[in-house]
Design an enzyme around this catalytic site. Structure first.
Site, mmCIF file in Angstrom:
data_model
loop_
_atom_site.group_PDB
_atom_site.id
_atom_site.type_symbol
_atom_site.label_atom_id
_atom_site.label_comp_id
_atom_site.label_asym_id
_atom_site.label_seq_id
_atom_site.Cartn_x
_atom_site.Cartn_y
_atom_site.Cartn_z
ATOM 1 N N LYS A 67 0.844 -0.973 -0.109
ATOM 2 C CA LYS A 67 -0.119 0.017 0.021
ATOM 3 C C LYS A 67 0.983 1.407 -0.129
ATOM 4 O O LYS A 67 1.862 1.344 0.746
ATOM 5 C CB LYS A 67 -1.014 0.063 1.412
ATOM 6 C CG LYS A 67 -1.747 1.247 1.241
ATOM 7 C CD LYS A 67 -2.964 1.388 2.429
ATOM 8 C CE LYS A 67 -2.126 1.595 3.760
ATOM 9 N NZ LYS A 67 -3.546 1.763 4.554
ATOM 10 N N GLN A 138 -11.431 8.399 11.598
ATOM 11 C CA GLN A 138 -11.538 6.862 12.017
ATOM 12 C C GLN A 138 -12.360 6.411 13.051
ATOM 13 O O GLN A 138 -12.746 5.143 13.297
ATOM 14 C CB GLN A 138 -9.810 6.611 12.455
ATOM 15 C CG GLN A 138 -8.975 6.654 11.414
ATOM 16 C CD GLN A 138 -8.997 6.096 10.285
ATOM 17 O OE1 GLN A 138 -9.439 4.619 10.211
ATOM 18 N NE2 GLN A 138 -8.414 6.745 8.943
ATOM 19 N N ASN A 159 -12.535 13.710 23.569
ATOM 20 C CA ASN A 159 -11.849 14.282 22.371
ATOM 21 C C ASN A 159 -11.119 15.655 22.725
ATOM 22 O O ASN A 159 -11.712 16.400 23.748
ATOM 23 C CB ASN A 159 -12.659 14.215 21.286
ATOM 24 C CG ASN A 159 -11.685 14.550 19.979
ATOM 25 O OD1 ASN A 159 -10.805 13.505 20.087
ATOM 26 N ND2 ASN A 159 -12.050 15.305 19.149
ATOM 27 N N SER A 199 -4.338 11.601 16.581
ATOM 28 C CA SER A 199 -3.096 11.917 16.314
ATOM 29 C C SER A 199 -2.224 12.618 17.039
ATOM 30 O O SER A 199 -1.287 13.346 16.913
ATOM 31 C CB SER A 199 -3.282 12.799 14.770
ATOM 32 O OG SER A 199 -4.323 14.027 15.139
ATOM 33 N N MET A 219 -5.014 2.539 18.745
ATOM 34 C CA MET A 219 -5.141 2.540 17.425
ATOM 35 C C MET A 219 -4.612 3.845 16.807
ATOM 36 O O MET A 219 -4.198 3.781 15.466
ATOM 37 C CB MET A 219 -6.366 2.476 16.919
ATOM 38 C CG MET A 219 -6.983 1.200 17.449
ATOM 39 S SD MET A 219 -6.224 -0.479 17.195
ATOM 40 C CE MET A 219 -6.251 -0.703 15.554
ATOM 41 N N GLY A 220 -4.162 4.926 17.267
ATOM 42 C CA GLY A 220 -3.802 6.052 16.756
ATOM 43 C C GLY A 220 -2.209 6.170 16.571
ATOM 44 O O GLY A 220 -1.914 6.898 15.493
ATOM 45 N N ASP A 222 0.812 5.435 15.157
ATOM 46 C CA ASP A 222 1.418 4.608 14.001
ATOM 47 C C ASP A 222 2.740 5.246 13.232
ATOM 48 O O ASP A 222 2.927 4.896 12.208
ATOM 49 C CB ASP A 222 0.275 4.709 12.832
ATOM 50 C CG ASP A 222 -0.216 5.931 12.539
ATOM 51 O OD1 ASP A 222 0.167 6.982 12.987
ATOM 52 O OD2 ASP A 222 -0.939 5.803 11.296
ATOM 53 N N GLY A 292 -2.377 -1.643 18.075
ATOM 54 C CA GLY A 292 -2.645 -1.894 16.576
ATOM 55 C C GLY A 292 -1.729 -0.687 15.732
ATOM 56 O O GLY A 292 -2.315 0.598 15.550
#
Ligand code: NAD
Length: 321
Positions: A67, A138, A159, A199, A219-220, A222, A292
């Protein structure tokens, strides 16, 4: 070769197929039947863009490819999505290009499927309250996929930009669940399952916020430098991940490992739990955490399913290449 354009993806694949593709590929990774190649991600010095590749090979499904894409912050002003990506699949027997698949929706679906797989295998029994940290693009996908795994009775959320919380409220309503905006303290103490998908470059969920046998899906994070969870909270949990190499370099575990609070050998591949080689959660009061990080094999697995469905439905565009 086949082309499956971005606009067709939503009609071709749903959460259930993505879940199966991701669960299978995590299992293949843990059996060492599938592996990811090192990730490339670079600031290209043009349009403020971050561009990169994620690639790998699954010897069981023969999914081979990459990808490619990244983040173009100026896109929104042009009416485009800031995150842009495309998957290229190759024939593992000949090296010939097999398919070109739109990767934007696919990314959201495969990321949500990863946390959903972690929830299936690691969430405490009878989980009732889902806690969401993050309300960006997401987050909607994450909430829907999480709700497939547990009979949640309520969603609570926090948030950094509170004006975005309406997204969580809308998705919760779509799932017939009440939603409440809460403090991080309340979220950490009340939620049975927490998903963080922001993020952020600084910890949001702190060690002192979380009590009890919660499952946290981070999950954020990365990219090197990003962080959502205090390192000591990561260290206190039984930690699972998609891929250990990514977890300690670009995932949530990078900080706990750098601080000497967690060793690489203590991190467990989620695939080992799926395969029955690791028992996963062992008690109701155990704190579990899934890091993740997002691996290329997830993209290849879901893209392969999409191509199969698109060909079967006559939607894939065939090109002599
Ligand atoms: P988005 O831009 O739509 O939303 C960003 C979210 O982060 C919002 O909730 C926003 O309020 C929050 N945020 C922004 N700045 C913050 C700060 N300084 N502190 C705390 N929170 C802050 O992004 P998105 O598409 O929802 O993606 C969210 C994150 O998920 C990104 O970091 C992205 O790179 C990551 N992601 C990870 C994977 C994976 O496989 N692990 C896949 C896709 C995206």
């Amino acid at each position: 070769m086949f082309i499956v354009p971005e606009k067709e993806i939503s009609s071709l694949i749903g959460r259930a197929e993505c879940f199966d593709a991701i669960e299978n590929v995590f299992a293949a990774m843990a059996r060492k039947d599938a592996y990811n190649f090192p990730v490339i991600r670079e600031a290209i010095g043009h349009a403020d863009a971050l561009y990169g590749f994620k690639s790998g090979f699954d010897r069981t499904s023969l999914a081979l490819g990459l990808k490619s894409g990244g983040y173009w912050p100026g896109n929104e002003a042009k009416g485009l999505t800031n995150h842009q990506s495309t998957v290229i699949l190759f024939d593992a027997d000949t090296g010939k290009v097999k398919a070109l698949v739109g990767g934007n929706l696919l990314t959201a679906l495969r990321t949500a499927a990863a946390s959903s797989v972690s929830i299936k295998h690691l969430a405490p029994k009878g989980a009732k309250i889902l806690g969401m940290i993050g309300a960006g693009h997401q987050s909607a996908f994450q909430m829907r996929a999480a709700a497939d795994q547990c009979n949640f009775e309520k969603v609570i959320g926090w948030n950094y930009h509170p004006e975005m919380l309406s997204r969580l409220e809308e998705v919760a309503a779509e799932l017939n669940l009440p939603f409440e905006s809460v403090s991080l303290e309340q979220l950490g103490s009340d939620a049975d399952v927490i998903i963080s998908i922001t993020s952020s470059f600084d910890p949001i969920l702190m060690d002192a916020h979380v009590s009890g046998g919660t499952h946290i899906a981070c999950m954020g994070t990365d990219t090197k430098g990003k962080q959502e969870v205090e390192a000591s909270l990561v260290a206190r949990a039984t930690v699972f991940t998609d891929e250990i190499a990514q977890s300690i370099t670009i995932g949530e575990c990078q900080h706990a490992v750098a601080d000497g609070l967690l060793t690489e050998s203590a991190i467990i591949e989620l695939g080992a739990v799926i395969n029955g080689d690791h028992k996963g959660r062992t008690s109701d009061d155990e704190l579990t955490l899934f890091d993740g990080t997002g691996v290329g094999l997830q993209d290849l697995a879901v893209a392969s399913s999409i191509v199969d469905i698109a060909v079967a439905k006559g939607i894939a565009i065939e090109v002599d290449f």
